[in-house]
Motif scaffolding. Sequence first.
Motif, PDB file in Angstrom:
ATOM      1  N   ARG A 153       0.833  -1.211   0.000  1.00 15.94           N
ATOM      2  CA  ARG A 153       0.000   0.000   0.000  1.00 15.94           C
ATOM      3  C   ARG A 153       0.867   1.260   0.000  1.00 15.94           C
ATOM      4  NH1 ARG A 153      -5.220  -0.325   3.838  1.00 15.94           N
ATOM      5  NH2 ARG A 153      -6.172   0.830   2.113  1.00 15.94           N
ATOM      6  N   SER A 154       1.880   1.259  -0.821  1.00 13.33           N
ATOM      7  CA  SER A 154       2.767   2.418  -0.906  1.00 13.33           C
ATOM      8  C   SER A 154       3.181   2.629  -2.351  1.00 13.33           C
ATOM      9  CB  SER A 154       4.014   2.209  -0.039  1.00 13.33           C
ATOM     10  OG  SER A 154       4.965   1.402  -0.710  1.00 13.33           O
ATOM     11  N   SER A 155       3.760   3.813  -2.610  1.00  8.82           N
ATOM     12  CA  SER A 155       4.226   4.137  -3.956  1.00  8.82           C
ATOM     13  C   SER A 155       5.628   3.615  -4.230  1.00  8.82           C
ATOM     14  CB  SER A 155       4.188   5.658  -4.163  1.00  8.82           C
ATOM     15  OG  SER A 155       4.966   6.314  -3.172  1.00  8.82           O
ATOM     16  N   GLY A 156       6.185   2.834  -3.310  1.00  4.57           N
ATOM     17  CA  GLY A 156       7.489   2.234  -3.544  1.00  4.57           C
ATOM     18  C   GLY A 156       7.480   1.366  -4.793  1.00  4.57           C
ATOM     19  N   ALA A 157       8.622   1.317  -5.465  1.00  2.00           N
ATOM     20  CA  ALA A 157       8.696   0.613  -6.755  1.00  2.00           C
ATOM     21  C   ALA A 157       8.347  -0.857  -6.626  1.00  2.00           C
ATOM     22  CB  ALA A 157      10.088   0.787  -7.351  1.00  2.00           C
ATOM     23  N   ALA A 158       8.782  -1.512  -5.543  1.00  4.32           N
ATOM     24  CA  ALA A 158       8.546  -2.952  -5.401  1.00  4.32           C
ATOM     25  C   ALA A 158       7.051  -3.258  -5.413  1.00  4.32           C
ATOM     26  CB  ALA A 158       9.199  -3.468  -4.117  1.00  4.32           C
ATOM     27  N   PHE A 159       6.289  -2.493  -4.631  1.00  3.74           N
ATOM     28  CA  PHE A 159       4.862  -2.770  -4.579  1.00  3.74           C
ATOM     29  C   PHE A 159       4.149  -2.330  -5.849  1.00  3.74           C
ATOM     30  CE2 PHE A 159       0.427  -1.826  -3.410  1.00  3.74           C
ATOM     31  CZ  PHE A 159       0.053  -3.101  -3.034  1.00  3.74           C
ATOM     32  N   SER A 196      -8.323   5.464   5.441  1.00  6.69           N
ATOM     33  CA  SER A 196      -8.218   4.956   6.809  1.00  6.69           C
ATOM     34  C   SER A 196      -6.801   4.524   7.147  1.00  6.69           C
ATOM     35  CB  SER A 196      -9.162   3.761   6.999  1.00  6.69           C
ATOM     36  OG  SER A 196     -10.498   4.136   6.796  1.00  6.69           O
ATOM     37  N   TYR A 197      -6.001   4.307   6.111  1.00  5.50           N
ATOM     38  CA  TYR A 197      -4.673   3.718   6.300  1.00  5.50           C
ATOM     39  C   TYR A 197      -3.544   4.721   6.148  1.00  5.50           C
ATOM     40  CZ  TYR A 197      -0.621   0.726   5.351  1.00  5.50           C
ATOM     41  OH  TYR A 197       0.617   0.129   5.382  1.00  5.50           O
ATOM     42  N   GLY A 198      -3.595   5.565   5.123  1.00  5.02           N
ATOM     43  CA  GLY A 198      -2.458   6.427   4.841  1.00  5.02           C
ATOM     44  C   GLY A 198      -2.818   7.635   3.999  1.00  5.02           C
ATOM     45  N   GLU A 199      -1.792   8.363   3.597  1.00  6.14           N
ATOM     46  CA  GLU A 199      -1.975   9.592   2.818  1.00  6.14           C
ATOM     47  C   GLU A 199      -0.967   9.672   1.677  1.00  6.14           C
ATOM     48  OE1 GLU A 199      -1.556  12.599   5.838  1.00  6.14           O
ATOM     49  OE2 GLU A 199      -3.709  12.642   6.218  1.00  6.14           O
ATOM     50  N   ASP A 200      -0.515   8.530   1.179  1.00  9.35           N
ATOM     51  CA  ASP A 200       0.453   8.517   0.081  1.00  9.35           C
ATOM     52  C   ASP A 200      -0.303   8.718  -1.231  1.00  9.35           C
ATOM     53  OD1 ASP A 200       2.368   8.028  -1.843  1.00  9.35           O
ATOM     54  OD2 ASP A 200       3.093   6.147  -0.963  1.00  9.35           O
ATOM     55  N   HIS A 201      -0.515   9.965  -1.607  1.00  8.70           N
ATOM     56  CA  HIS A 201      -1.305  10.250  -2.801  1.00  8.70           C
ATOM     57  C   HIS A 201      -0.561   9.886  -4.084  1.00  8.70           C
ATOM     58  CE1 HIS A 201      -4.630  12.028  -0.636  1.00  8.70           C
ATOM     59  NE2 HIS A 201      -3.772  12.730   0.079  1.00  8.70           N
ATOM     60  N   ASN A 202       0.759   9.778  -4.016  1.00  7.41           N
ATOM     61  CA  ASN A 202       1.492   9.269  -5.178  1.00  7.41           C
ATOM     62  C   ASN A 202       1.077   7.822  -5.461  1.00  7.41           C
ATOM     63  OD1 ASN A 202       2.971  11.620  -5.636  1.00  7.41           O
ATOM     64  ND2 ASN A 202       4.583  11.016  -4.202  1.00  7.41           N
ATOM     65  N   TYR A 203       0.821   7.069  -4.401  1.00  5.96           N
ATOM     66  CA  TYR A 203       0.386   5.677  -4.547  1.00  5.96           C
ATOM     67  C   TYR A 203      -0.993   5.600  -5.204  1.00  5.96           C
ATOM     68  CZ  TYR A 203      -1.808   1.317  -2.930  1.00  5.96           C
ATOM     69  OH  TYR A 203      -2.505   0.137  -2.849  1.00  5.96           O
ATOM     70  N   THR A 204      -1.975   6.299  -4.636  1.00  8.90           N
ATOM     71  CA  THR A 204      -3.331   6.170  -5.173  1.00  8.90           C
ATOM     72  C   THR A 204      -3.437   6.773  -6.573  1.00  8.90           C
ATOM     73  OG1 THR A 204      -3.913   8.161  -3.910  1.00  8.90           O
ATOM     74  CG2 THR A 204      -4.473   6.039  -2.939  1.00  8.90           C
ATOM     75  N   GLN A 205      -2.693   7.843  -6.838  1.00  9.79           N
ATOM     76  CA  GLN A 205      -2.714   8.396  -8.188  1.00  9.79           C
ATOM     77  C   GLN A 205      -2.008   7.468  -9.176  1.00  9.79           C
ATOM     78  OE1 GLN A 205      -1.574  12.595  -8.268  1.00  9.79           O
ATOM     79  NE2 GLN A 205      -2.574  12.900  -6.281  1.00  9.79           N
ATOM     80  N   GLY A 206      -0.991   6.763  -8.696  1.00 10.87           N
ATOM     81  CA  GLY A 206      -0.341   5.772  -9.557  1.00 10.87           C
ATOM     82  C   GLY A 206      -1.291   4.646  -9.922  1.00 10.87           C
TER      83      GLY A 206
END
Length: 649
Positions: A153-159, A196-206
Motif C-alpha cells: 500500500r505504498s508508492s514504492g517501486a517494489a509494490f 483509513s490507512y495512509g496519505e500517500d497520494h502518489n500511490y493512489t494516483q499511480g
Amino acid sequence: MMLWDRLLIALLAALSPKWAGASDSSPSLTQSAAAPAFTYTRTSFLLNGKPYIIIGGQMDPQRIPPAYWRDRLIKARAMGLNTIFSYVYWNLLEPTQGQWTSSEESNDIAKFFRIAQDVGLNVVLRPGPYICGEREWGGFPAWLARVPGMKVRSSGAAFMDAAESYLKRLAGDLRDLQVTRGGPLLMVQVENEYGSYGEDHNYTQGLRDILKENFEVPLYTNDGGVDWTLRGGEVPGVLAEIDGDPRSGFAARDRYITDPTELGPLLDGEYYTFAPDYWGPGNKHNTAVGNPSQIQQFVSDLDYVLGANNSISLYMFHGGTNFGFSNGAIWKNYTAVFITSYDYGAPLDESGRTTDLYFKFRDTIQKYVPEDSIPEPPANVPLLEISNITLSPTISLFDTLGPKINSVAPLTMEELDQAYGLVFYEHTVNTTLQGTLQPGDRARDRVIVYVNGTKKGVIDSTYSQPAPVSLTLQPGDTLQLLVENLGRVDYWSRESGTFVALEDQFKGIVGNVTIGSRVVSGWNVYSLPLDEPPAATQAKPSAIAPGSPPTFFRGTFQIESGNTTDPAALDTFLEVPDGVKGNVWINGFNLGRYWVVGPQQSLYLPGTILKPGVENEIVILELEPNGETLTALGVTERTWANYPDPDYP
C-alpha cells in the motif's frame, strides 16, 4: 443537462483520456465521447444516456462455490438489486509470483460477470490491489513479503511493480466485459478505503493511472464518511464515494471533497447489513434474528437513500465462506481472527438461503422500481441431515513431517516459501533450561508447546495477554513448537494500534526463542502447508489422551441424492461436537477451521463437494485430541454458541 454538468463531464474527459480505449480493439475516442455507455453528472449516474440509480449488493465470487454463482445472482436480482459489487482476491489469482490462475473455475471472474449479465445485473469491480474484506492479508499474496524492498500500500517501486502486473493481468481477463463493449462492468474502484490507512497520494494516483490505461469505464474511490479518511483517500479525476451511515457520510462527502473532478452522484458503496464474526469467548454471531430495531434502521436508511434518487450497495448481500485458510484478522493490540463462516448476517445466508432480512429489503426496494419489475425469488431448498459419522485416528501430524531444514534460529513461514498452514520447530536440549518461553519477537498467532511429544501449554495471540508457558528442560529433552497461521491481518487503521500490523506479516517464529534469559539455538524446521490431508494409512498412532500431538482422523459416509439433481439439496452444516480445534476436509476439499471457542460451531458443507451413492471421505486434523474417536454429523440448522470457559486458550 445543466451547464455545470456539461462542463464537469468535459473536464473529466480531459483528465481521463484513456477511459475510452487502451487497445486497438477499443471503441474510438469519438464514439465514447459522443455516447458514453456509463457516465455521470453532478447528481446522476447515466447508463446509455438515461438516469441509473445503483441498487447494489456485495457478493465475492471467490467465496462462493462456482456451481452456485447463478443461483446466488438470480436471488440478488429477485431481491431487487440491479448491480453486484465484487472484490477480487489477488492471492488466489496469483498464489505464486507470475503464476496466473484465472483459468481455475473458482477464479474465473469473467464467467461470474457474464452470468450476472445473463440474469439482468450489472457489476462494479473492486480489484484492490488491497481489498480488506476480512480476507487473509486483505487479499495480498503471501509472496509479497519475500520481495526485497516491499512495503505494501505504498508508492514504492517494489509494490507498484507487483500491483501493476496484477491489475494488467486482471484487466486482460475482463476488458471485453466493460459496458463500453456491451458487457455489464460499469465502474472500477481505486484501492479500498485507503484514507483509513495512509496519505500517500502518489500511490493512489499511480493506481488511478494504471487503471485508466487498462479500463475504459469510470473510476471511483470508497472511504469512510469522515474528514480524515475522505481526504486521505481522494484522488483527482476519480469520483469520491463513501461507506457506512449514508446520512453523515453523504454530508461529509459534499463538505470535505471540494475538487470538482471528484464530485458526482452520491453512492454509499458499503452499507453494512451486519458484521463479520471473530473466534473467541464472548464474541456473538451478528445476525438480524431477534433484532427488530436494527432491521427498522436498515429499512429507514434504504428509504433515505433511494427516496432521494441516490445509490447504495449492501455489504454484504451474500457473504459466503472463508474456506480453507483464507480468513483474515484485525489487529486490536491482539489478533482478532475472523471465523470460517462469512455469513455476515446478510440477507442471503452463508448457504444461499433467503432470510427474513432478504424480504424486508425486497419490500423496501419494490417501492422505488417499476411495478412487477422484480422477479419472484426461488424457494429455499431444504438442507440435508447426515447421521453420526465415526472417525478413527490414522496418523499423528508429527509422523507426517517430511524433509527438515536445520537452522541456528527458527525460520519464518515466508523463509520456507510457504503461505498458509502450520510450521513445526524442534530442538534437542543439551543443557538445563528453566523459565518462561518466549517464541521470537512476540506471540504470533497460536503456538502449541510440547516437550517430548506432550502438550505443555498454548501461547495464543488472540488474547491481549497470552498465557505464559514456563518450562524446566533437561539435556536430552525435545522441545517442540507448532505454530498455526490463524490468518494474516487484513486491516489496520491509522488510529488503531502500536505498530503497523498490515506491513509486518511474517508468520511462524520471527527472531530467537528464549527460555528465561537463554537463547535456544539449533532447530529442525518443518513446513506444513496442509495443501491436502495425508493419504489413508493403516498406521495408527499410540493411545490418544489429553496432551497428545495433533492427529488426523478419517471416516467415510454415504448419502442418497433422492429424486433431485440439484446439489443444493445436499447442502448441510457439519458439526464436530467432540472436537476442540482443527480443520476438516471432505473429499479432499478443505472446508475450513472449527474451534470450540465459537461463536461458530458448524461448518457450511456445500452439496457440490459431496458424491451421492458412493463413499465420501472426511478427514479431520484435530490439533488438541482428547479421545480415540471423533464424531461428525450434518445438521439442517446451524449452531452458534460460545465455549463456556472464557479462559480457554
